[in-house]
Motif scaffolding. Structure first.
Motif, mmCIF file in Angstrom:
data_model
loop_
_atom_site.group_PDB
_atom_site.id
_atom_site.type_symbol
_atom_site.label_atom_id
_atom_site.label_comp_id
_atom_site.label_asym_id
_atom_site.label_seq_id
_atom_site.Cartn_x
_atom_site.Cartn_y
_atom_site.Cartn_z
ATOM 1 N N ASN A 1 29.661 48.454 39.091
ATOM 2 C CA ASN A 1 29.596 48.227 40.538
ATOM 3 C C ASN A 1 30.542 47.093 40.918
ATOM 4 O OD1 ASN A 1 28.888 47.564 43.217
ATOM 5 N ND2 ASN A 1 26.784 48.293 42.922
ATOM 6 N N ALA A 2 31.667 47.445 41.527
ATOM 7 C CA ALA A 2 32.688 46.441 41.848
ATOM 8 C C ALA A 2 32.182 45.426 42.859
ATOM 9 C CB ALA A 2 33.945 47.131 42.380
ATOM 10 N N GLU A 3 31.277 45.819 43.748
ATOM 11 C CA GLU A 3 30.774 44.896 44.763
ATOM 12 C C GLU A 3 29.962 43.759 44.148
ATOM 13 O OE1 GLU A 3 28.633 46.965 47.767
ATOM 14 O OE2 GLU A 3 30.387 48.091 48.499
ATOM 15 N N LEU A 4 29.346 44.019 43.010
ATOM 16 C CA LEU A 4 28.566 42.979 42.332
ATOM 17 C C LEU A 4 29.442 41.971 41.600
ATOM 18 C CD1 LEU A 4 25.647 45.095 40.777
ATOM 19 C CD2 LEU A 4 25.557 43.644 42.808
ATOM 20 N N PHE A 5 30.709 42.344 41.383
ATOM 21 C CA PHE A 5 31.613 41.483 40.619
ATOM 22 C C PHE A 5 32.197 40.436 41.571
ATOM 23 C CE2 PHE A 5 33.978 42.118 36.419
ATOM 24 C CZ PHE A 5 34.221 40.764 36.284
ATOM 25 N N HIS A 6 31.395 39.443 41.892
ATOM 26 C CA HIS A 6 31.756 38.457 42.906
ATOM 27 C C HIS A 6 32.949 37.604 42.457
ATOM 28 C CE1 HIS A 6 27.236 38.754 44.050
ATOM 29 N NE2 HIS A 6 27.938 39.703 44.617
ATOM 30 N N PHE A 7 33.579 36.971 43.439
ATOM 31 C CA PHE A 7 34.750 36.141 43.169
ATOM 32 C C PHE A 7 34.428 35.037 42.166
ATOM 33 C CE2 PHE A 7 37.000 32.172 44.141
ATOM 34 C CZ PHE A 7 38.300 32.559 43.848
ATOM 35 N N THR A 8 33.249 34.432 42.289
ATOM 36 C CA THR A 8 32.909 33.326 41.390
ATOM 37 C C THR A 8 32.828 33.786 39.937
ATOM 38 O OG1 THR A 8 30.575 33.707 41.917
ATOM 39 C CG2 THR A 8 31.701 31.967 43.140
ATOM 40 N N TYR A 9 32.317 35.003 39.733
ATOM 41 C CA TYR A 9 32.241 35.492 38.357
ATOM 42 C C TYR A 9 33.624 35.918 37.861
ATOM 43 C CZ TYR A 9 29.786 37.076 34.197
ATOM 44 O OH TYR A 9 29.332 37.197 32.908
ATOM 45 N N GLN A 10 34.467 36.423 38.757
ATOM 46 C CA GLN A 10 35.848 36.708 38.377
ATOM 47 C C GLN A 10 36.550 35.428 37.935
ATOM 48 O OE1 GLN A 10 38.225 39.193 40.976
ATOM 49 N NE2 GLN A 10 36.394 40.161 41.829
ATOM 50 N N ARG A 11 36.330 34.342 38.694
ATOM 51 C CA ARG A 11 36.927 33.062 38.328
ATOM 52 C C ARG A 11 36.401 32.597 36.968
ATOM 53 N NH1 ARG A 11 39.331 28.831 41.022
ATOM 54 N NH2 ARG A 11 40.304 30.533 42.174
ATOM 55 N N TYR A 12 35.120 32.832 36.709
ATOM 56 C CA TYR A 12 34.534 32.475 35.416
ATOM 57 C C TYR A 12 35.223 33.236 34.280
ATOM 58 C CZ TYR A 12 31.142 32.561 31.568
ATOM 59 O OH TYR A 12 30.548 32.492 30.338
ATOM 60 N N ILE A 13 35.448 34.535 34.476
ATOM 61 C CA ILE A 13 36.122 35.338 33.445
ATOM 62 C C ILE A 13 37.561 34.863 33.265
ATOM 63 C CG2 ILE A 13 36.939 37.644 32.838
ATOM 64 C CD1 ILE A 13 33.926 37.260 32.494
ATOM 65 N N GLU A 14 38.248 34.578 34.384
ATOM 66 C CA GLU A 14 39.628 34.084 34.292
ATOM 67 C C GLU A 14 39.694 32.780 33.517
ATOM 68 O OE1 GLU A 14 43.085 32.161 37.148
ATOM 69 O OE2 GLU A 14 41.833 33.757 37.992
#
Length: 443
Positions: free
Chosen positions: A404-417
């Protein structure tokens, strides 16, 4: 490869702005049935048959005028001709072939640029109006195109010819192993001085007058660190302060230089610190996905104590919060302080932006990251991340597949980055994450 520049030129009131709006698909140029309405240059991006280009709307060329503003408009059009890769020469079938058209045609032939001749306002159904055939007398190699920019007829043929006349994709790519380095920044930040110091010779004009460098200038350099193509760009001014067309085209060329670059040196005046305009300039490189180094010039003019450098670096990253991946180096174009360090960093960030990581190593990192910090949930729905892979370099781009792409919030994307950077480096380069949804897992 940077986007080709296509300029529309012609006499006043032949329909240049209407054609501009038609091609870019939005009403950006002011369209009035009054000669000379378009005085400032307006740029937009367009695409046809998979080729993107920058379209420039110019003011009408009046070849015999004493009016100061119209003379300036002619100068501006000449600059457009000089900077363009392809020129659309627009004429008006209703007024027929005029002496001014002939003079403009001669000007364009002397430029040596590819010219696509269009005869506008031809609204007759079927065959072109009889007056259309007069324009063959202008003697261009390619047949003129009958066009109605108001109704759209003929624009497909025009765009086909534009794409055919453009430099071929990959045609202007640099030699293998040569790193393209664009030096960008505000006027008078010391860009030309830095390049002169890097070259060891005064190859570029250096002046205390802001805006001395009007266009991008390429200089090849080979040394013990590698092979470099140094691109000196005109200082990018705040938009509200750009008063003449020369400066406007300098900004356009600077943006094109960033697109052509492998690495950008973002010049900051140490005495002034990071300004709003510096933030905008850095954003050009960041948004283009270019590896970057933040170069604090005139460091010799700053009073220092044991904490000055650390505090200055903190302030830089606070102002350029989206570019904390970029290394900061303190130099002096005047004394040559840390110039060799620049070459080391250029080579390093170039290697980092072109680095690839195997899918196996990426997913080991991803499993560790999700185990330490569980993916977010929303209203009972849990984000499930299946796997990730690197799809491209320069900038490094990673595709992450989830439920679910909508659940992949910006903050968690930043965490993965941040985990990607901690594990694999990628210093000096932006990272792109592409989130792909694959649907819920079956039970």
């Amino acid at each position: 490869m940077s986007k080709p520049i296509v300029a529309i030129v012609g006499r006043p009131n032949v329909g240049k702005s209407t054609l501009f709006n038609r091609i870019i698909g939005e009403r950006r140029s002011i369209v009035e049935d009054v000669p000379g309405v378009t005085r400032d240059r307006i740029c937009g991006e367009a695409e046809w048959c998979g080729r993107s280009f920058i379209l420039v709307d110019t003011g009408g060329i009046d070849t015999k005028t004493d009016d100061v503003i119209l003379q300036q408009t002619r100068l501006q059009a000449q600059i457009a001709i000089d900077t363009a890769d392809v020129i659309i020469f627009l004429c008006d079938v209703r007024s027929g072939l005029l002496p001014d058209d002939r003079e403009i045609a001669e000007m364009l032939k002397k430029s040596g640029k590819p010219v696509v001749l269009c005869v506008n306002k031809d609204d007759t159904p079927g065959a072109p109006a009889l007056e259309f055939y007069e324009f063959y007398e202008l003697g261009f190699d390619i047949d003129p195109i009958s066009l109605s920019s108001l109704h759209g007829s003929g624009t497909g043929d025009l765009l086909d010819q534009i794409v055919e006349a453009m430099p071929q994709e990959g045609q202007d790519t640099h030699e293998e192993g040569v790193i393209n380095v664009a030096v960008i920044g505000k006027p008078n930040a010391g860009k030309s001085s830095i390049i002169n110091k890097m070259l060891g010779v005064d190859r570029l004009i250096v002046s205390d007058i802001p805006g001395t460098t009007r266009d991008a200038v390429d200089t090849r350099l080979d040394n013990e660190f590698g092979s470099f193509n140094l691109i000196d760009t005109a200082g990018i001014r705040r938009k509200s302060k750009i008063e003449d067309t020369v400066e406007k085209y300098s900004v356009l060329r600077a943006k094109a230089a960033v697109e052509r670059a492998d690495v950008c040196l973002i010049m900051i005046d140490a005495v002034e610190g990071v300004t709003e305009q510096d933030e905008r300039i850095a954003g050009i490189a960041h948004n283009a996905g270019r590896a970057s180094i933040i170069v604090i010039n005139k460091w010799d003019m700053v009073e220092k104590d044991s904490n000055t450098t650390a505090q200055y670096t903190k302030d830089v990253y606070q102002a350029l919060s989206y570019m904390t991946y970029a290394p900061v180096v303190y130099v002096s174009a005047k004394t040559g302080q840390r110039i060799p360090r620049l070459f080391e960093l250029i080579k390093k960030v170039y290697e980092e932006t072109n680095k690839r990581v195997t899918t196996g190593n990426l997913n080991d990192m991803l499993n560790d990251a999700t185990a330490r910090h569980q993916p977010p949930t929303d209203k009972g729905k849990l984000l499930k991340i299946y796997y990730m892979t690197q799809s491209s370099v320069a900038p490094p781009t990673f595709v992450i597949f989830c439920n679910n792409a909508e659940l992949f919030h910006f903050t968690y994307q930043r965490y993965i980055e941040n985990n990607i950077r901690t594990t694999f480096g990628f210093e000096g380069t932006p990272i792109r994450l592409v989130i792909r949804q694959r649907g819920e897992e079956r039970n």
